[in-house]
Design a protein around this motif. Structure first.
Motif, short mmCIF file in Angstrom:
data_model
loop_
_atom_site.label_atom_id
_atom_site.label_comp_id
_atom_site.label_asym_id
_atom_site.label_seq_id
_atom_site.Cartn_x
_atom_site.Cartn_y
_atom_site.Cartn_z
N SER A 71 -60.96 -11.34 50.14
CA SER A 71 -59.63 -11.28 49.53
C SER A 71 -59.75 -11.24 48.02
CB SER A 71 -58.82 -12.50 49.96
OG SER A 71 -57.66 -12.58 49.19
N LEU A 72 -58.79 -10.57 47.40
CA LEU A 72 -58.79 -10.49 45.94
C LEU A 72 -58.45 -11.83 45.31
CD1 LEU A 72 -56.97 -7.18 44.98
CD2 LEU A 72 -59.27 -7.85 44.35
N ARG A 73 -57.39 -12.45 45.83
CA ARG A 73 -56.99 -13.71 45.21
C ARG A 73 -56.25 -14.63 46.18
NH1 ARG A 73 -52.23 -14.14 43.69
NH2 ARG A 73 -52.78 -15.69 42.14
N GLN A 74 -56.38 -14.40 47.46
CA GLN A 74 -55.81 -15.38 48.39
C GLN A 74 -56.88 -15.78 49.42
OE1 GLN A 74 -52.22 -13.93 50.27
NE2 GLN A 74 -53.37 -12.58 51.60
N TYR B 232 -49.82 -6.84 46.42
CA TYR B 232 -49.11 -6.65 45.16
C TYR B 232 -50.08 -6.66 43.98
CZ TYR B 232 -45.65 -7.96 48.56
OH TYR B 232 -44.91 -7.99 49.70
N TYR B 233 -51.07 -7.51 44.09
CA TYR B 233 -52.04 -7.62 43.01
C TYR B 233 -52.83 -6.32 42.86
CZ TYR B 233 -55.71 -9.61 40.16
OH TYR B 233 -56.57 -9.86 39.14
N PHE B 234 -53.28 -5.81 44.00
CA PHE B 234 -54.08 -4.58 43.96
C PHE B 234 -53.22 -3.37 43.55
CE2 PHE B 234 -55.96 -0.76 45.71
CZ PHE B 234 -57.22 -0.83 45.14
N THR B 235 -52.01 -3.30 44.07
CA THR B 235 -51.12 -2.18 43.72
C THR B 235 -50.89 -2.18 42.21
OG1 THR B 235 -50.06 -2.52 45.83
CG2 THR B 235 -48.96 -1.04 44.33
N GLN B 236 -50.63 -3.35 41.66
CA GLN B 236 -50.43 -3.47 40.21
C GLN B 236 -51.68 -3.01 39.47
OE1 GLN B 236 -47.85 -4.20 38.36
NE2 GLN B 236 -48.95 -4.26 36.42
N ALA B 237 -52.84 -3.38 40.00
CA ALA B 237 -54.09 -3.07 39.31
C ALA B 237 -54.42 -1.58 39.35
CB ALA B 237 -55.23 -3.88 39.93
N ALA B 238 -54.14 -0.95 40.48
CA ALA B 238 -54.64 0.41 40.68
C ALA B 238 -53.64 1.52 40.41
CB ALA B 238 -55.16 0.54 42.11
N PHE C 41 -55.96 -11.75 31.91
CA PHE C 41 -55.21 -12.55 32.88
C PHE C 41 -55.56 -12.08 34.31
CE2 PHE C 41 -51.49 -12.89 35.63
CZ PHE C 41 -51.10 -14.20 35.46
N MET C 42 -55.53 -10.78 34.50
CA MET C 42 -55.82 -10.21 35.83
C MET C 42 -57.28 -10.48 36.21
SD MET C 42 -53.12 -8.42 37.04
CE MET C 42 -53.42 -6.87 37.85
N ASP D 266 -63.11 -10.42 43.38
CA ASP D 266 -63.86 -9.22 43.74
C ASP D 266 -64.63 -8.68 42.53
OD1 ASP D 266 -63.96 -7.07 46.01
OD2 ASP D 266 -63.86 -6.02 44.10
N ARG D 267 -65.96 -8.55 42.71
CA ARG D 267 -66.80 -8.13 41.59
C ARG D 267 -66.48 -6.73 41.10
NH1 ARG D 267 -72.63 -10.22 43.70
NH2 ARG D 267 -72.16 -12.43 43.62
N LYS D 268 -66.14 -5.85 42.05
CA LYS D 268 -65.85 -4.46 41.66
C LYS D 268 -64.57 -4.40 40.83
CE LYS D 268 -68.22 -2.80 45.67
NZ LYS D 268 -68.02 -2.63 47.10
N MET D 269 -63.59 -5.22 41.22
CA MET D 269 -62.35 -5.25 40.45
C MET D 269 -62.60 -5.84 39.06
SD MET D 269 -60.01 -3.85 42.17
CE MET D 269 -58.56 -4.31 41.26
N ILE D 270 -63.47 -6.86 39.02
CA ILE D 270 -63.80 -7.46 37.72
C ILE D 270 -64.47 -6.40 36.83
CG2 ILE D 270 -65.27 -9.18 36.58
CD1 ILE D 270 -64.71 -11.01 39.04
N ALA D 271 -65.33 -5.60 37.46
CA ALA D 271 -66.01 -4.53 36.71
C ALA D 271 -65.00 -3.51 36.20
CB ALA D 271 -67.05 -3.86 37.60
N LEU D 272 -64.03 -3.19 37.05
CA LEU D 272 -62.99 -2.22 36.66
C LEU D 272 -62.22 -2.75 35.44
CD1 LEU D 272 -61.22 0.33 37.51
CD2 LEU D 272 -59.77 -1.32 38.63
N TYR D 273 -61.87 -4.03 35.50
CA TYR D 273 -61.14 -4.63 34.38
C TYR D 273 -62.01 -4.67 33.12
CZ TYR D 273 -57.43 -6.05 37.51
OH TYR D 273 -56.40 -6.06 38.39
#
Lengths: 267, 294
Positions: free
Chosen positions: A42-45, B104-110, B195-196, B202-209
């Motif tokens: 999960s991303l954050r939950q 919602y988090y991923f939609t906002q991010a991508a 903040f995000m 998720d490491r890949k999302m952290i890398a994206l940010y």
């Protein structure tokens, strides 16, 4: 010791000797170990996902045990001619059916309690790795486990009903599984019928579908996963009504199972 | 004896095929890996009461797919993402489990930065707000989208107010105040990305940010250099290269998206990459989400 108690104890012993049960329990233990790991997807939950996985795994485990044991226990006794020898004695068939049913229900309760406790540990481990926005409501989680158990006991009573009238294992097994799917979806269908989609149907079709809805068990009322996952409040009134519904429906299904089995030709 | 020979042949065959087989499966097209989800109306009754699990599975599937794209991007391999399919899958997940915050988090991010599909994302966030009534992040995202992308500060205000009330976080109050003053856009964006980034596992999302953060840090460095230039010489720089020529900056920062920083007619720092990956063709930007959230 009464005849009923004898049947109960013998059924418990027989269930505990079943190797399939140990295989299932081993798999369940493995799942519990993997829950904290899978929750990291999960991303954050993370915590919420660990609760989701715990409750879904418990749901699947109870479903498999309820359907397999419920569909096979009476059939196996008839196949092995166990009933032919036992029922020749002055014992009632009702005691046999109810004794077996309660033995499996007890087994399901033990599995639910063990898995529920294991889940608490798995959730705590997962939650420790990533702080959650909302705390786990353990009382709601416990209620979700209890109602998952009740749902499967209700399904078990139907598996017994099918088993009581069937001469093969396949019919009660497949019918119980089909009833599980239909009973889980019936509320959605009913609500859809109440909306604009239902107005487009013929009144006779609507009445038929509603009739089937009242005949099928309504499993969605026992689903408290959302409340447990997201720590949402429970509605005590609905829970009480669901418990009454459980007692009535299960009692009715079991009564028909006893009635059918008592009149069945076993020679 | 014959049985042993047959068994040995099967074993040899298996050993011979297993490596190319595994490689072929691993190299399936990315679109195949994402696949398509049935509609939520079908999935709900089939889920057998486990629709939260299926919703999370859908999110994880999209996440893996997108993570692979990010990895390829970092290896300078540009692939056209299946944004429409991704968005549909996430909408399905939201309808199955409207409480799921990952959706919602991923939609906002991508879907905001890359595609600027602000209306669709905002609709999804509004839908989520009906269920996640305690969550300050959804109004925060809505406020950010309206202020940063739409430049509609009046629309952003009530969302930031709600986010501040729900979170009791001074950051929200600070951000709201700064948004309302309509200044420091790059700094705001940088704070938002941080903040995000802090709120994902998720490491890949952290890398994206991290990539986006570096791009914004570069823009901020140029912006501060331009302000210093104006202070020193009394006039704004005509080009970014003037900052290096006059010794204000040692070098021009590198845009990780492959673009070049420049100053627009208002003196605001921008990049030719628009902080988006070069895989996104302009015509694709209009082709996303179709289904509405009701």
């Amino acid at each position: 010791m009464s005849t009923f108690e004898n049947f109960f104890r013998l059924s418990i012993t027989s269930l505990l000797r079943d190797r399939l049960l140990y295989l299932l329990l081993s798999l369940a233990f493995l799942v519990l170990l993997l829950i904290p790991l899978f929750s990291m997807f999960s991303l954050r939950q993370v915590q919420e996902l660990s609760v989701t996985l715990s409750l879904s795994a418990l749901s699947l485990l109870l479903l498999v045990v309820a359907v397999l044991t419920g569909a096979s226990s009476l059939w196996r006794d008839v196949e092995k001619r166990y009933t032919a020898s036992v029922l020749g004695l002055p014992v009632s068939r009702g005691a046999l059916v109810v004794g077996k049913f309660l033995a499996i229900a007890t087994l399901l309760a033990a599995i639910a309690a063990l898995f529920g406790l294991g889940s608490v540990l798995a959730i705590k481990v997962a939650a420790a790795s990533y702080p959650a926005d909302i705390p786990v409501r353990w009382d709601v989680f416990a209620a979700a486990v209890c109602f998952e158990y009740l749902k499967n006991v209700m399904l078990l009573s139907l598996a017994f009903l099918f088993s009581a009238v069937s001469t093969s294992f396949y019919f009660p097994f497949l019918a119980s599984f089909a009833i599980y799917l239909a009973g889980s979806a019936s509320q959605d269908v009913f609500e859809m019928l109440s909306g604009s989609y239902g107005q487009a149907l013929l009144p006779s079709s609507r009445a038929l579908i509603k009739g089937i809805y009242y005949l099928l068990p309504n499993f969605s009322a026992f689903d408290l996963k959302t409340q447990a996952i997201y720590a949402l409040p429970l509605s005590p009134g609905t829970l009480v009504l669901t418990c009454i519904y459980f007692v009535c429906y299960t009692g009715l299904a079991l009564s028909v199972a006893v009635w059918s089995f008592s009149r069945r030709e076993l020679a | 004896m014959i049985g042993r020979i047959v068994c040995a042949l099967f074993l040899c065959g298996y050993l011979a095929v297993i490596v190319p087989f595994t490689t072929a499966v691993a190299h399936r097209p990315l679109a195949v890996k994402l696949g398509t989800m049935p509609s939520p109306e079908v999935l709900r009754p089939l889920s057998g009461g486990n629709r939260q699990f299926i919703a999370q599975y859908a999110v994880v599937k999209v996440l893996f797919y997108y993570g692979t794209l990010v990895e390829k991007f970092r290896e300078k391999i540009y692939l056209k993402p299946e944004y429409e399919n991704m968005f549909d899958t996430l909408q399905t997940a939201a309808k199955l489990d409207p409480w799921n915050s990952d959706v919602y988090y991923f939609t906002q991010a991508a879907f905001t930065w890359e595609l600027r599909r602000i209306d669709e994302v905002n609709r999804l966030l509004e839908f989520g707000m009906r269920y996640r009534t305690w969550d300050y992040q959804l109004p925060f995202f809505l406020g950010f989208n309206n202020a940063y992308f739409r430049k509609d500060y009046a629309a952003a205000a009530p969302y930031f107010e709600k986010a501040a009330k729900l979170s009791h976080d001074p950051l929200m109050v600070n951000l709201s105040a700064r948004y309302f003053s309509e200044s420091g856009q790059n700094e705001m964006a940088l704070r938002f990305i941080e903040f995000m980034q802090r709120r994902t596992t998720d490491r890949k999302m952290i890398a994206l940010y991290e990539i986006r953060k570096q791009a914004l840090i570069g823009a901020l460095t140029v912006q501060k250099g331009a302000e210093e230039y104006r202070r020193r010489f009394g006039t704004p720089p005509a080009r970014v290269s003037d900052l290096v020529a006059k010794g204000v900056l040692k070098s021009i920062p590198r845009d990780p998206y492959g673009g070049e920083y420049y100053l627009d007619e208002k003196g605001v720092v921008r990049s030719t990459s628009k902080f988006a990956r070069p895989s996104t063709p302009p015509q694709q930007k209009g082709g996303v989400p179709s289904r509405r959230m009701d």
